[in-house]
Design a protein around this motif. Structure first.
Motif, short mmCIF file in Angstrom:
data_model
loop_
_atom_site.label_atom_id
_atom_site.label_comp_id
_atom_site.label_asym_id
_atom_site.label_seq_id
_atom_site.Cartn_x
_atom_site.Cartn_y
_atom_site.Cartn_z
N ASN A 56 -5.85 0.80 -1.20
CA ASN A 56 -6.47 -0.60 -1.21
C ASN A 56 -5.41 -2.04 -1.78
O ASN A 56 -5.49 -1.61 -3.46
CB ASN A 56 -7.56 -0.89 -1.43
N GLU B 18 -4.86 -6.36 -2.64
CA GLU B 18 -5.60 -7.41 -2.33
C GLU B 18 -4.03 -8.59 -2.91
O GLU B 18 -3.85 -7.89 -4.17
CB GLU B 18 -6.56 -7.79 -3.18
N GLU C 78 1.21 -1.39 -0.47
CA GLU C 78 0.14 0.35 -0.37
C GLU C 78 1.01 0.86 -0.35
O GLU C 78 0.13 2.05 -1.27
CB GLU C 78 -0.53 -0.35 1.25
#
Length: 134
Positions: free
Chosen positions: A63, A65, A24
């Motif tokens: 954000n 993943e 991030e």
């Protein structure tokens, strides 16, 4: 045998783990380097903490993943007035992808850019705040 954890690589000397928060930060810094980005847009609570003098959050508005070998990223930004939004967004996508892939070895599958606001120039902002009637 130990289960695989996302972002962990095994070597002959041990394991290397990259926390999602690190990715991030990399993405946030790479996005904020692009000309035309006025700011990263984070949560309301994060914005207040930053204004109160807490440490600067370089992952603001990001954000991620993370899988074993891949990462998907979403960034929320404020664009400076006068810049062509699609060009700024494409440059962010390329800059973020390159930074993450070069620094972590992960493959970036997507970089989603969310433009949440446009920042006016200081002169225009000052003029807009003047009362219409004196």
């Amino acid at each position: 045998m130990e289960p695989m954890v996302p972002g962990v690589e095994r070597t002959e000397l041990g394991k290397i783990a990259i926390a999602p928060e690190v990715i991030e930060v990399i993405a946030g810094l790479a996005a904020s380097e692009v000309e035309g980005v006025a700011a990263m847009s984070g949560s309301f609570v994060g914005d207040i903490a930053e204004r109160l003098g807490r440490r600067r959050n370089f992952a603001k508005g990001v954000n991620v993943e993370v899988g074993e070998k891949e990462a998907a990223v979403s960034v929320s930004i404020v664009v400076r007035y006068g810049y062509r939004i699609p060009d700024v967004a494409r440059e962010i996508q390329e800059n973020v992808r390159a930074a993450i892939e070069n620094m972590t070895g992960l493959t970036v599958t997507e970089v989603n850019v969310h433009v949440v606001d446009v920042q006016l120039k200081d002169a225009e902002r000052e003029g807009a705040e003047e009362p219409r009637v004196r």
